[in-house]
Design an enzyme around this catalytic site. Sequence first.
Site, short mmCIF file in Angstrom:
data_model
loop_
_atom_site.label_atom_id
_atom_site.label_comp_id
_atom_site.label_asym_id
_atom_site.label_seq_id
_atom_site.Cartn_x
_atom_site.Cartn_y
_atom_site.Cartn_z
CG ASP A 42 -1.79 1.24 1.31
OD1 ASP A 42 -2.88 1.18 0.72
OD2 ASP A 42 -1.39 2.25 1.91
CE1 TYR A 66 0.81 7.82 2.52
CE2 TYR A 66 1.19 5.55 1.90
CZ TYR A 66 0.42 6.51 2.52
OH TYR A 66 -0.75 6.13 3.14
CE LYS A 77 -3.70 4.68 0.60
NZ LYS A 77 -2.28 4.56 0.93
CG HIS A 103 -4.58 9.72 0.51
ND1 HIS A 103 -3.26 9.58 0.17
CD2 HIS A 103 -4.65 9.33 1.80
CE1 HIS A 103 -2.57 9.13 1.20
NE2 HIS A 103 -3.39 8.97 2.20
N1 LIG Z 1 -5.27 6.25 3.79
C1 LIG Z 1 -4.69 6.98 4.71
O1 LIG Z 1 -5.06 8.14 4.94
C2 LIG Z 1 -3.57 6.41 5.49
C3 LIG Z 1 -3.09 7.09 6.63
C4 LIG Z 1 -2.04 6.51 7.34
C5 LIG Z 1 -1.53 5.28 6.96
N2 LIG Z 1 -2.00 4.65 5.84
C6 LIG Z 1 -1.46 3.34 5.39
O2 LIG Z 1 -1.51 2.41 6.46
C7 LIG Z 1 -0.20 1.91 6.72
C8 LIG Z 1 -0.02 1.55 8.17
O3 LIG Z 1 -0.25 2.67 9.01
P1 LIG Z 1 0.92 3.50 9.76
O4 LIG Z 1 2.19 3.32 9.02
O5 LIG Z 1 0.44 4.88 9.97
O6 LIG Z 1 0.99 2.87 11.20
P2 LIG Z 1 1.04 1.40 11.88
O7 LIG Z 1 1.20 0.34 10.85
O8 LIG Z 1 -0.09 1.34 12.83
O9 LIG Z 1 2.34 1.52 12.77
C9 LIG Z 1 3.61 1.67 12.24
C10 LIG Z 1 4.57 1.94 13.39
O10 LIG Z 1 4.65 0.81 14.26
C11 LIG Z 1 5.98 0.29 14.29
N3 LIG Z 1 5.86 -1.18 14.24
C12 LIG Z 1 5.47 -1.95 13.20
N4 LIG Z 1 5.44 -3.24 13.54
C13 LIG Z 1 5.82 -3.31 14.83
C14 LIG Z 1 5.98 -4.37 15.74
N5 LIG Z 1 5.74 -5.63 15.40
N6 LIG Z 1 6.39 -4.07 17.02
C15 LIG Z 1 6.63 -2.79 17.39
N7 LIG Z 1 6.48 -1.74 16.57
C16 LIG Z 1 6.08 -1.99 15.29
C17 LIG Z 1 6.69 0.88 13.08
O11 LIG Z 1 8.06 1.12 13.35
P3 LIG Z 1 9.27 0.55 12.40
O12 LIG Z 1 8.96 0.93 11.00
O13 LIG Z 1 10.46 1.24 12.97
O14 LIG Z 1 9.26 -0.93 12.63
C18 LIG Z 1 5.97 2.23 12.93
O15 LIG Z 1 6.52 3.19 13.80
C19 LIG Z 1 0.70 3.06 6.24
O16 LIG Z 1 2.05 2.69 6.10
C20 LIG Z 1 0.01 3.45 4.97
O17 LIG Z 1 0.31 2.53 3.93
C21 LIG Z 1 -3.02 5.20 5.12
#
Ligand SMILES: NC(=O)c1ccc[n+]([C@@H]2O[C@H](COP(=O)([O-])OP(=O)(O)OC[C@H]3O[C@@H](n4cnc5c(N)ncnc54)[C@H](OP(=O)(O)O)[C@@H]3O)[C@@H](O)[C@H]2O)c1
Length: 282
Positions: free
Chosen positions: A49, A54, A79, A112
């Site tokens: 994704d 990004y 997106k 988005h």
């Molecule tokens: N559509 C939208 O508006 C929107 C908004 C936000 C996000 N997204 C999508 O959703 C995806 C996921 O959301 P997100 O990146 O915001 O947050 P998330 O997946 O909830 O959390 C990511 C964070 O958690 C850490 N992490 C990951 N796995 C872990 C584990 N097993 N143990 C401990 N810490 C861990 C990562 O650090 P490290 O990388 O250092 O491991 C990072 O700091 C995004 O990457 C993006 O593709 C979409």
Amino acid sequence: MISSLKDKTTLHNGVKMPWFGLGVFKVQDGDEVIRSVKAALNHGYISIDTAAIYQNEEGVGKAIRESGIPREELFITSKVWNSDQGYESTLKAHDESLRKLGLDYLDLYLIHWPGKHLYKETWKALEKLYKEGRVRAIGVSNFQVHHLQDLMNDAEIIPMVNQVEYHPHLTQKELHEFCKQERIQLEAWSPLKRGALLNEPVLTELAEKYGKSVAQMILRWDLQNEVVTIPKSIKADRIIENASIFDFEISADDMNRIDGLNIDDRSGSHPDQMVVGFTEGN
Ligand SMILES: NC(=O)c1ccc[n+]([C@@H]2O[C@H](COP(=O)([O-])OP(=O)(O)OC[C@H]3O[C@@H](n4cnc5c(N)ncnc54)[C@H](OP(=O)(O)O)[C@@H]3O)[C@@H](O)[C@H]2O)c1
């Protein structure tokens, strides 16, 4: 029961979308994103994704090509960003994303954020891309029930996916019910609340009970709630850990306990208040 990284949900147009994938928000273009996408693909992930905003589509595309995995085995989402909303500008943004990714087609293209006035025009552009067979599925992100209802009043095609913030502190029950009724697949962004849930006491207790990490408990809870999930990590060990959730099942009682943690708390913007990239016109 969802039992592997390759398992898929069937969207309302018949396209199959993996239940689990890698998110790459805040992952730097170049080495960092190439390494994380390759780590995921090597470990069996088939869904990535990304988004124009990004600014890492080029690296994502490079990692895909270098992985050697046939394109048709993968599911790639991007997106259209807020400042590109509108009919012509969306068509242009789509072509630009494909160019950067170095791909012939996306599996899923999303609006988005809704904004206020332009999402219907933007949706018309997505419908055109879909009808011309240029994208396999189209959907939205951060749409509330009222946005979906308004969009669907005029839409020819109902969105196949709605990607929203979703985790144990934000269970979005009403929106999820509405999406189920309309056969719109819900997808969770920030499933780990960007790390803020990892010390939550109930989750820590349940993680110990199941012999899993808190991250694994949350991601398994997503899947058992029939929500597609795309955790982000740049660390190979966490990328592997997050996907090691197909060998256990959370009981109905414990699913209810996790559901009970909801406090309607967001880590990101509220969809009705998102202004970044939007101007007066949209
Ligand atoms: N559509 C939208 O508006 C929107 C908004 C936000 C996000 N997204 C999508 O959703 C995806 C996921 O959301 P997100 O990146 O915001 O947050 P998330 O997946 O909830 O959390 C990511 C964070 O958690 C850490 N992490 C990951 N796995 C872990 C584990 N097993 N143990 C401990 N810490 C861990 C990562 O650090 P490290 O990388 O250092 O491991 C990072 O700091 C995004 O990457 C993006 O593709 C979409």
